[in-house]
Design a protein around this motif. Structure first.
Motif, PDB file in Angstrom:
ATOM      1  N   TYR A 222      19.888 -12.758  25.342  1.00  0.00           N
ATOM      2  CA  TYR A 222      20.537 -11.959  26.202  1.00  0.00           C
ATOM      3  C   TYR A 222      19.803 -10.584  26.317  1.00  0.00           C
ATOM      4  O   TYR A 222      18.945 -10.131  25.421  1.00  0.00           O
ATOM      5  N   PRO A 223      19.974  -9.661  27.236  1.00  0.00           N
ATOM      6  CA  PRO A 223      19.064  -8.338  27.362  1.00  0.00           C
ATOM      7  C   PRO A 223      19.596  -7.514  26.127  1.00  0.00           C
ATOM      8  O   PRO A 223      20.949  -7.496  25.932  1.00  0.00           O
ATOM      9  N   SER A 224      18.843  -7.008  25.270  1.00  0.00           N
ATOM     10  CA  SER A 224      19.075  -6.146  24.352  1.00  0.00           C
ATOM     11  C   SER A 224      19.967  -5.027  24.552  1.00  0.00           C
ATOM     12  O   SER A 224      21.019  -4.728  23.646  1.00  0.00           O
ATOM     13  N   ASP A 225      20.001  -4.310  25.753  1.00  0.00           N
ATOM     14  CA  ASP A 225      20.508  -3.052  26.021  1.00  0.00           C
ATOM     15  C   ASP A 225      22.108  -3.333  26.135  1.00  0.00           C
ATOM     16  O   ASP A 225      23.098  -2.705  26.101  1.00  0.00           O
ATOM     17  N   ILE A 226      22.533  -4.643  26.410  1.00  0.00           N
ATOM     18  CA  ILE A 226      23.847  -5.061  26.580  1.00  0.00           C
ATOM     19  C   ILE A 226      24.284  -5.775  25.360  1.00  0.00           C
ATOM     20  O   ILE A 226      25.410  -5.538  24.858  1.00  0.00           O
ATOM     21  N   LEU A 227      23.540  -6.561  24.897  1.00  0.00           N
ATOM     22  CA  LEU A 227      23.856  -7.301  23.540  1.00  0.00           C
ATOM     23  C   LEU A 227      24.241  -6.421  22.379  1.00  0.00           C
ATOM     24  O   LEU A 227      25.279  -6.696  21.793  1.00  0.00           O
ATOM     25  N   GLU A 228      23.662  -5.179  22.432  1.00  0.00           N
ATOM     26  CA  GLU A 228      23.890  -4.353  21.266  1.00  0.00           C
ATOM     27  C   GLU A 228      25.510  -3.930  21.408  1.00  0.00           C
ATOM     28  O   GLU A 228      25.803  -3.622  20.113  1.00  0.00           O
ATOM     29  N   HIS A 229      25.956  -4.063  22.564  1.00  0.00           N
ATOM     30  CA  HIS A 229      27.387  -3.478  22.456  1.00  0.00           C
ATOM     31  C   HIS A 229      28.347  -4.911  22.703  1.00  0.00           C
ATOM     32  O   HIS A 229      29.610  -4.721  22.127  1.00  0.00           O
ATOM     33  N   LEU A 230      27.817  -5.939  22.936  1.00  0.00           N
ATOM     34  CA  LEU A 230      28.681  -7.035  22.783  1.00  0.00           C
ATOM     35  C   LEU A 230      28.736  -7.795  21.475  1.00  0.00           C
ATOM     36  O   LEU A 230      29.500  -8.527  21.234  1.00  0.00           O
ATOM     37  N   GLU A 231      27.584  -7.567  20.822  1.00  0.00           N
ATOM     38  CA  GLU A 231      27.359  -8.436  19.693  1.00  0.00           C
ATOM     39  C   GLU A 231      28.373  -8.851  18.753  1.00  0.00           C
ATOM     40  O   GLU A 231      28.706  -9.765  18.168  1.00  0.00           O
ATOM     41  N   PRO A 232      29.021  -7.351  18.225  1.00  0.00           N
ATOM     42  CA  PRO A 232      30.016  -7.612  17.313  1.00  0.00           C
ATOM     43  C   PRO A 232      31.301  -8.426  17.653  1.00  0.00           C
ATOM     44  O   PRO A 232      32.003  -8.825  16.837  1.00  0.00           O
ATOM     45  N   HIS A 233      31.051  -8.810  18.970  1.00  0.00           N
ATOM     46  CA  HIS A 233      32.552  -9.382  19.502  1.00  0.00           C
ATOM     47  C   HIS A 233      32.062 -10.967  20.012  1.00  0.00           C
ATOM     48  O   HIS A 233      33.043 -11.726  20.482  1.00  0.00           O
ATOM     49  N   MET A 234      30.937 -11.378  19.572  1.00  0.00           N
ATOM     50  CA  MET A 234      30.545 -12.661  20.087  1.00  0.00           C
ATOM     51  C   MET A 234      31.063 -13.747  19.256  1.00  0.00           C
ATOM     52  O   MET A 234      31.306 -13.628  18.103  1.00  0.00           O
ATOM     53  N   PRO A 235      31.275 -14.988  19.776  1.00  0.00           N
ATOM     54  CA  PRO A 235      31.532 -16.138  18.980  1.00  0.00           C
ATOM     55  C   PRO A 235      30.451 -16.526  17.823  1.00  0.00           C
ATOM     56  O   PRO A 235      29.472 -16.397  17.959  1.00  0.00           O
ATOM     57  N   VAL A 236      31.475 -16.809  16.724  1.00  0.00           N
ATOM     58  CA  VAL A 236      30.374 -17.195  15.576  1.00  0.00           C
ATOM     59  C   VAL A 236      29.447 -18.428  15.888  1.00  0.00           C
ATOM     60  O   VAL A 236      29.720 -19.364  16.783  1.00  0.00           O
ATOM     61  N   GLY A 237      28.200 -18.330  15.453  1.00  0.00           N
ATOM     62  CA  GLY A 237      27.082 -19.309  15.945  1.00  0.00           C
ATOM     63  C   GLY A 237      26.476 -19.257  17.350  1.00  0.00           C
ATOM     64  O   GLY A 237      25.718 -20.152  17.750  1.00  0.00           O
ATOM     65  N   TRP A 238      26.942 -18.171  17.992  1.00  0.00           N
ATOM     66  CA  TRP A 238      26.324 -18.043  19.383  1.00  0.00           C
ATOM     67  C   TRP A 238      24.977 -18.240  19.577  1.00  0.00           C
ATOM     68  O   TRP A 238      24.264 -18.946  20.473  1.00  0.00           O
ATOM     69  N   GLN A 239      24.054 -17.774  18.466  1.00  0.00           N
ATOM     70  CA  GLN A 239      22.754 -17.853  18.491  1.00  0.00           C
ATOM     71  C   GLN A 239      22.272 -19.407  18.443  1.00  0.00           C
ATOM     72  O   GLN A 239      21.119 -19.322  19.236  1.00  0.00           O
ATOM     73  N   ASP A 240      22.851 -20.408  17.890  1.00  0.00           N
ATOM     74  CA  ASP A 240      22.277 -21.654  17.874  1.00  0.00           C
ATOM     75  C   ASP A 240      22.682 -22.300  18.984  1.00  0.00           C
ATOM     76  O   ASP A 240      22.340 -23.376  19.356  1.00  0.00           O
ATOM     77  N   GLN A 241      23.419 -21.658  20.085  1.00  0.00           N
ATOM     78  CA  GLN A 241      23.707 -22.200  21.473  1.00  0.00           C
ATOM     79  C   GLN A 241      22.747 -21.681  22.445  1.00  0.00           C
ATOM     80  O   GLN A 241      22.972 -22.342  23.714  1.00  0.00           O
ATOM     81  N   MET A 242      21.784 -21.036  22.396  1.00  0.00           N
ATOM     82  CA  MET A 242      21.059 -20.377  23.322  1.00  0.00           C
ATOM     83  C   MET A 242      20.139 -21.518  23.831  1.00  0.00           C
ATOM     84  O   MET A 242      19.948 -21.449  24.910  1.00  0.00           O
ATOM     85  N   GLN A 243      19.565 -22.211  23.107  1.00  0.00           N
ATOM     86  CA  GLN A 243      18.874 -23.453  23.583  1.00  0.00           C
ATOM     87  C   GLN A 243      19.542 -24.288  24.430  1.00  0.00           C
ATOM     88  O   GLN A 243      19.136 -24.687  25.490  1.00  0.00           O
ATOM     89  N   THR A 244      20.868 -24.669  24.389  1.00  0.00           N
ATOM     90  CA  THR A 244      21.771 -25.393  25.405  1.00  0.00           C
ATOM     91  C   THR A 244      21.926 -24.561  26.587  1.00  0.00           C
ATOM     92  O   THR A 244      21.899 -25.321  27.565  1.00  0.00           O
ATOM     93  N   ILE A 245      22.127 -23.235  26.367  1.00  0.00           N
ATOM     94  CA  ILE A 245      22.139 -22.621  27.860  1.00  0.00           C
ATOM     95  C   ILE A 245      21.145 -22.607  28.342  1.00  0.00           C
ATOM     96  O   ILE A 245      21.040 -22.458  29.827  1.00  0.00           O
ATOM     97  N   ALA A 246      20.117 -22.509  27.684  1.00  0.00           N
ATOM     98  CA  ALA A 246      18.637 -22.453  28.591  1.00  0.00           C
ATOM     99  C   ALA A 246      17.901 -23.524  28.941  1.00  0.00           C
ATOM    100  O   ALA A 246      16.539 -23.534  29.049  1.00  0.00           O
ATOM    101  N   GLN A 247      18.653 -24.669  28.803  1.00  0.00           N
ATOM    102  CA  GLN A 247      17.766 -26.140  29.347  1.00  0.00           C
ATOM    103  C   GLN A 247      17.448 -25.929  30.439  1.00  0.00           C
ATOM    104  O   GLN A 247      18.056 -25.247  31.514  1.00  0.00           O
TER     105      GLN A 247
END
Ligand code: FCB
Length: 433
Positions: free
Chosen positions: A253-278
């Motif tokens: 995710y773009p860092s300038d947006i992620l810094e504001h959304l990250e506190p609210h993201m679902p648990v484990g979102w980082q592990d799902q990025m590969q699924t998203i980027a297939q």
């Protein structure tokens, strides 16, 4: 205007906007609830819409009569599974099965979108796009539809416009479920992409080679050259235009947006990025307008407010800015998608059209289409692998929160009689082939 022979010219619709939920055994969706609660002008809803569920043969004939090569339609999830989870229903699958066969019989390529916003209410009741289970049920649903229609589709898109599903619906509150909550929005911003990823993986497992997603983009111009206004425009661009495509193509995710959304993201979102980027087989761009952004002085994310711009406008007040279409096609190709085939999957304008002497003179819309098609073809000439263009929309229809007041059709619909009247813009496309 010269259209290359191998360039696909199509027309698009979406299930909830045209079919009519009164017809067939369709389960309730969160759009029915949102409309009933006053989320739309005059509580208008999709109960009847264009009665396309009954008039689909006439509508396919119209597409053929317009000399279109392709038809982009969506499947209503609650027609396939009333509650989003049960076994797939024959009646729902049969409807789309005959629609696909009817398109093919007329020489029209069927392009199917699996989620164009009609989330089964039963899943909305369990948190909708804030709940990751919805993404898992979505993948099952994708497989059910592909099982039945997959052998005859020209392409399949998982999701239409994740920005609208997430931000417009959970932060701005304009679409179902009508929330205004940053925490809900952040979850939906991720979960809709996760749903895409799980859905695409399920489709890939079935051997599909035509999987894509449809993103919408809006050109963000700063109100002035002031640093604060440029920042407001950049943040808007980040939420709207960069968030989804960066996740899909770069797995981040773009860092300038992620810094504001990250506190609210679902648990484990980082592990799902590969699924998203297939890997995908194509990507679609829906483009309508540009907007002007100024710093709102609050110092609170997302910092900006939109202002009224100087360009000619549609009846919805959207600025007409064809340059933006060429800009986004070139930007997608250059910065994100490389050789991936692209389509313009929606483009069009609203007017308050009236029938006179048996026709509709929508000259302004003809101009809009001419200029945007030219912009798309200019991007193609500049090297963008653009395979086709779909006009929004075949019919005047239920324009979401605006109900039936805004007309986007190439064909006028009289909602009292369900009479279809082709407009001049329909003739424009008819004469391109
Ligand atoms: C897009 C939607 C489509 C239609 C047009 C005008 O955002 O995908 O359903 O409402 O806007």
């Amino acid at each position: 205007m010269k259209i290359p022979q191998d360039f696909v010219l199509g027309v698009a619709t979406a299930a909830y906007q045209i079919e009519g939920t009164r017809f067939g055994d369709v389960g309730p969706s969160h759009w029915d609830s949102f409309a009933a609660q006053g989320g739309t002008i005059g509580r208008q809803n999709g109960d009847v819409a264009c009665a396309h569920y009954e008039k689909w043969l006439e509508d396919l004939d119209l597409i053929a009569h317009g000399n279109f090569d392709a038809y982009r339609f969506s499947v209503a999830w609650p027609r396939i599974q009333r509650d989003g989870r049960e076994a797939p229903r024959a009646e729902g699958l049969d409807f789309y099965d005959q629609l696909v066969d009817g398109a093919l019989a007329r020489g029209i390529e069927p392009h199917c979108t699996l989620y164009h916003w009609d989330l089964p209410q039963a899943l909305a009741d369990k948190g909708g796009w804030e709940n990751q289970d919805t993404a898992k049920y979505f993948a099952d649903y994708c497989a059910h539809v592909s099982d039945r229609l997959g052998d005859r589709l020209a392409s399949v898109a998982t999701v239409n416009e994740p920005w609208c599903v997430a931000w417009l619906s959970h932060f701005l509150g304009h679409h179902a479920p009508g929330k205004r909550d940053l925490s809900a929005a952040a979850k939906a911003m991720h979960n809709i992409l996760y749903a895409h990823g799980l859905g695409a993986a399920a489709l890939r497992d079935l051997g599909r080679k035509d999987i894509g997603i449809v993103l919408n983009m809006e050109y963000a111009a700063p109100a002035t050259d002031r640093e604060a206004d440029r920042h407001a425009a950049a943040i808007f661009d980040g939420i709207y235009n960069r968030w989804f495509i960066e996740a899909l193509t770069k797995g981040a995710y773009p860092s300038d947006i992620l810094e504001h959304l990250e506190p609210h993201m679902p648990v484990g979102w980082q592990d799902q990025m590969q699924t998203i980027a297939q890997p995908l087989d194509w990507m679609g761009l829906n483009y309508y307008t540009r907007s002007i952004h100024a710093d709102d002085g609050t110092g609170i994310f997302p910092f900006g407010q939109t202002q009224i711009g100087p360009l000619p406008k549609t009846s919805m007040g959207w600025e007409v800015y064809p340059e933006g279409l060429q800009y986004f096609l070139e930007r997608m190709h250059r910065d994100y998608t490389g050789n991936l085939p692209l389509y313009v999957t929606e483009n069009g304008m609203a007017l308050h059209d009236k029938v006179a002497d048996g026709g509709v003179d929508d000259a302004q819309r003809v101009g809009y289409f001419r200029d945007h098609l030219a912009a798309a073809l200019a991007a193609r000439d500049a090297g963008v692998p653009l395979k086709g263009y779909f006009a929004w929309s075949l019919l005047d229809n239920f324009e979401w929160a605006f109900g039936y007041s805004e007309r986007f059709g190439l064909v006028h619909v009289d909602y009292d009689t369900q009479t279809r009247t082709p407009k001049e813009s329909f003739r424009f496309f008819q004469n391109l082939r």
